[in-house]
Design a protein around this motif. Structure first.
Motif, PDB file in Angstrom:
ATOM      1  N   GLY A 228       0.791  -1.224   0.000  1.00  0.00           N
ATOM      2  CA  GLY A 228       0.000   0.000   0.000  1.00  0.00           C
ATOM      3  C   GLY A 228       0.821   1.271   0.000  1.00  0.00           C
ATOM      4  N   TRP A 229       2.111   1.161  -0.336  1.00  0.00           N
ATOM      5  CA  TRP A 229       2.987   2.336  -0.394  1.00  0.00           C
ATOM      6  C   TRP A 229       2.833   3.002  -1.754  1.00  0.00           C
ATOM      7  CZ3 TRP A 229       6.245   4.447   3.283  1.00  0.00           C
ATOM      8  CH2 TRP A 229       7.121   5.441   2.836  1.00  0.00           C
ATOM      9  N   HIS A 230       2.459   4.263  -1.772  1.00  0.00           N
ATOM     10  CA  HIS A 230       2.215   4.953  -3.038  1.00  0.00           C
ATOM     11  C   HIS A 230       3.067   6.211  -3.216  1.00  0.00           C
ATOM     12  CE1 HIS A 230      -1.017   2.181  -3.745  1.00  0.00           C
ATOM     13  NE2 HIS A 230      -1.653   2.553  -2.649  1.00  0.00           N
ATOM     14  N   LYS A 231       4.000   6.454  -2.296  1.00  0.00           N
ATOM     15  CA  LYS A 231       4.882   7.612  -2.447  1.00  0.00           C
ATOM     16  C   LYS A 231       6.010   7.283  -3.421  1.00  0.00           C
ATOM     17  CE  LYS A 231       4.143   8.815   2.442  1.00  0.00           C
ATOM     18  NZ  LYS A 231       4.815   8.982   3.745  1.00  0.00           N
ATOM     19  N   PRO A 232       6.616   8.305  -4.024  1.00  0.00           N
ATOM     20  CA  PRO A 232       7.731   8.045  -4.936  1.00  0.00           C
ATOM     21  C   PRO A 232       8.912   7.378  -4.229  1.00  0.00           C
ATOM     22  CG  PRO A 232       6.882  10.268  -5.267  1.00  0.00           C
ATOM     23  CD  PRO A 232       6.244   9.737  -4.019  1.00  0.00           C
ATOM     24  N   LEU A 233       9.531   6.417  -4.916  1.00  0.00           N
ATOM     25  CA  LEU A 233      10.716   5.729  -4.420  1.00  0.00           C
ATOM     26  C   LEU A 233      11.954   6.464  -4.914  1.00  0.00           C
ATOM     27  CD1 LEU A 233       9.653   2.051  -5.245  1.00  0.00           C
ATOM     28  CD2 LEU A 233       9.135   3.393  -3.192  1.00  0.00           C
ATOM     29  N   GLY A 234      12.940   6.624  -4.047  1.00  0.00           N
ATOM     30  CA  GLY A 234      14.106   7.428  -4.371  1.00  0.00           C
ATOM     31  C   GLY A 234      15.195   6.672  -5.108  1.00  0.00           C
ATOM     32  N   ALA A 235      15.477   7.084  -6.338  1.00  0.00           N
ATOM     33  CA  ALA A 235      16.573   6.507  -7.120  1.00  0.00           C
ATOM     34  C   ALA A 235      17.870   7.181  -6.686  1.00  0.00           C
ATOM     35  CB  ALA A 235      16.326   6.713  -8.613  1.00  0.00           C
ATOM     36  N   GLU A 236      18.610   6.494  -5.826  1.00  0.00           N
ATOM     37  CA  GLU A 236      19.857   7.047  -5.286  1.00  0.00           C
ATOM     38  C   GLU A 236      20.998   6.116  -5.691  1.00  0.00           C
ATOM     39  OE1 GLU A 236      21.345   9.042  -1.110  1.00  0.00           O
ATOM     40  OE2 GLU A 236      20.617   6.979  -1.046  1.00  0.00           O
ATOM     41  N   TYR A 237      21.390   6.224  -6.951  1.00  0.00           N
ATOM     42  CA  TYR A 237      22.433   5.336  -7.450  1.00  0.00           C
ATOM     43  C   TYR A 237      23.536   6.130  -8.135  1.00  0.00           C
ATOM     44  CZ  TYR A 237      20.095   5.797 -12.051  1.00  0.00           C
ATOM     45  OH  TYR A 237      19.538   6.274 -13.209  1.00  0.00           O
ATOM     46  N   LYS A 238      24.694   5.478  -8.267  1.00  0.00           N
ATOM     47  CA  LYS A 238      25.848   6.071  -8.932  1.00  0.00           C
ATOM     48  C   LYS A 238      26.087   5.369 -10.258  1.00  0.00           C
ATOM     49  CE  LYS A 238      28.193   7.017  -4.526  1.00  0.00           C
ATOM     50  NZ  LYS A 238      29.425   6.790  -3.740  1.00  0.00           N
ATOM     51  N   SER A 239      26.675   6.092 -11.197  1.00  0.00           N
ATOM     52  CA  SER A 239      26.993   5.483 -12.482  1.00  0.00           C
ATOM     53  C   SER A 239      28.126   6.249 -13.141  1.00  0.00           C
ATOM     54  CB  SER A 239      25.770   5.494 -13.407  1.00  0.00           C
ATOM     55  OG  SER A 239      26.126   5.005 -14.692  1.00  0.00           O
ATOM     56  N   PRO A 240      29.031   5.522 -13.810  1.00  0.00           N
ATOM     57  CA  PRO A 240      30.086   6.221 -14.554  1.00  0.00           C
ATOM     58  C   PRO A 240      29.565   6.851 -15.836  1.00  0.00           C
ATOM     59  CG  PRO A 240      30.242   3.845 -14.906  1.00  0.00           C
ATOM     60  CD  PRO A 240      29.193   4.063 -13.844  1.00  0.00           C
ATOM     61  N   LEU A 241      28.347   6.496 -16.236  1.00  0.00           N
ATOM     62  CA  LEU A 241      27.749   7.040 -17.450  1.00  0.00           C
ATOM     63  C   LEU A 241      26.954   8.306 -17.144  1.00  0.00           C
ATOM     64  CD1 LEU A 241      26.327   3.734 -18.985  1.00  0.00           C
ATOM     65  CD2 LEU A 241      28.441   4.918 -19.641  1.00  0.00           C
TER      66      LEU A 241
END
Length: 255
Positions: A228-241
Motif C-alpha cells: 500500500g505504499w504509493h509515495k515516490p521511491l528514491g533513485a539514489e544510485y551512482k553510475s560512470p555514465l
C-alpha cells in the motif's frame, strides 16, 4: 503504477540543482530529493520546482568537517551545538523549498554516550520540525561504504525511533544499505512499514542503476505496492555514465 524520485545528490551532478530538477522532469521522474543543497539559493530551487511541478522530498543535514572525513554530527558527544545548528539549517531550507523530509545524519561514533547524544538531537529536530509538517528521517548505512557509522541496521533504527517516541520521526529504508547489512528485503519492508518515511534503491552490491545485481527490483517494487505504499521511491544510485544514459530501468520497473 510506481512513482520515482530522482536523488540529485547522485544524478545529474554535472548541473546546478535547478538545472538538475528540470532534467529530472524531462526524464519522467515524479519527484526530486537531494543531499546538501545549501550552496544553491533556495529561491532558485523553488523556481525550478514551481516550473516543473515536482515536489522536493527531502535533504540531509550537513556532514561536518569533510577534510576530516566526517559524515554527520548528531551522534558526536561534544558537538551538540554544531549538530543543532545543522538541524536548524536543514529545517529552514526544507521550509523554504517545501521539502517534506530532513535526514538527520548521525556520524561516526559508537557507544552509550553517542546514542544518548543522537537521541537528544533527534528529540530537538522533531520538536523543531513538527510545527511545519516536516518529517525527520534516520538512515542505517552499510559498514562497507560507511565503516563506523553510528547507525547500521534497521533494528537499531527502530529502537531509536521507539525511544524518541516522536510522531514525525521515521526510517529512511534504503534497499541498497539494508540488503548489504541484513538482506530479507520483502519481510523487512512489511515488518517496518509503520515506521518507514521514505524508501530508496540502487543496484547491489555496486550501487549502480537498478538493473541486474543481487536484488530483483521488479519483485521488490511489487511487494512495496502490495503493502500500500504509493509515495515516490528514491533513485539514489551512482553510475560512470551520464545520467540520461542510465534510465532504461524506469520503463521496465514503473509498472
Amino acid at each position: 503504477m510506481m512513482q520515482f524520485s530522482a536523488n540529485l545528490g547522485f544524478l545529474w551532478t554535472d548541473r546546478t540543482l535547478p538545472e538538475a530538477i528540470h532534467a529530472a522532469k524531462a526524464a519522467g521522474f515524479d519527484a526530486v530529493e537531494c543531499h546538501w543543497p545549501y550552496g544553491e539559493a533556495a529561491k532558485d530551487v523553488v523556481a525550478a520546482l514551481d516550473a516543473t511541478g515536482l515536489p522536493m522530498l527531502g535533504l540531509n543535514t550537513l556532514r561536518g568537517n569533510l577534510d576530516a572525513g566526517e559524515n554527520g554530527l548528531s551522534a558526536l558527544p561534544g558537538r551538540e551545538g554544531e549538530a543543532r545548528a545543522a538541524i536548524d539549517q536543514a529545517i529552514a531550507y526544507a521550509r523554504a523549498t517545501g521539502a517534506q523530509n530532513v535526514h538527520v545524519m548521525a556520524g561516526f561514533a559508537q557507544g552509550v554516550a553517542a546514542e544518548n547524544c543522537f537521541v537528544e538531537a533527534l528529540e530537538y529536530a522533531c520538536e523543531q520540525a513538527l510545527p511545519f509538517g516536516i518529517t525527520i528521517l534516520i538512515e542505517p548505512l552499510n559498514h562497507y561504504d560507511a565503516p563506523g557509522y553510528f547507525l547500521s541496521t534497521t533494528t537499531h533504527a527502530k529502537e531509536i525511533i521507539t525511544r524518541v517516541g516522536a510522531p514525525n520521526l521515521k526510517l529512511m529504508f534504503d534497499c541498497y544499505h539494508v540488503q548489504l547489512m541484513e538482506g530479507d528485503l520483502s519481510h523487512k519492508l512489511a515488518a517496518l512499514l509503520p515506521v518507514i518515511g521514505h524508501i530508496q534503491f540502487a543496484r547491489v552490491p555496486d550501487r549502480g542503476p537498478p538493473a541486474g545485481g543481487e536484488v530483483n527490483y521488479a519483485h521488490i517494487f511489487g511487494v512495496i505496492e502490495e503493502l500500500g505504499w504509493h509515495k515516490p521511491l528514491g533513485a539514489e544510485y551512482k553510475s560512470p555514465l551520464p545520467t540520461d544514459e542510465t534510465l532504461g530501468w524506469m520503463t521496465k520497473l514503473r509498472n
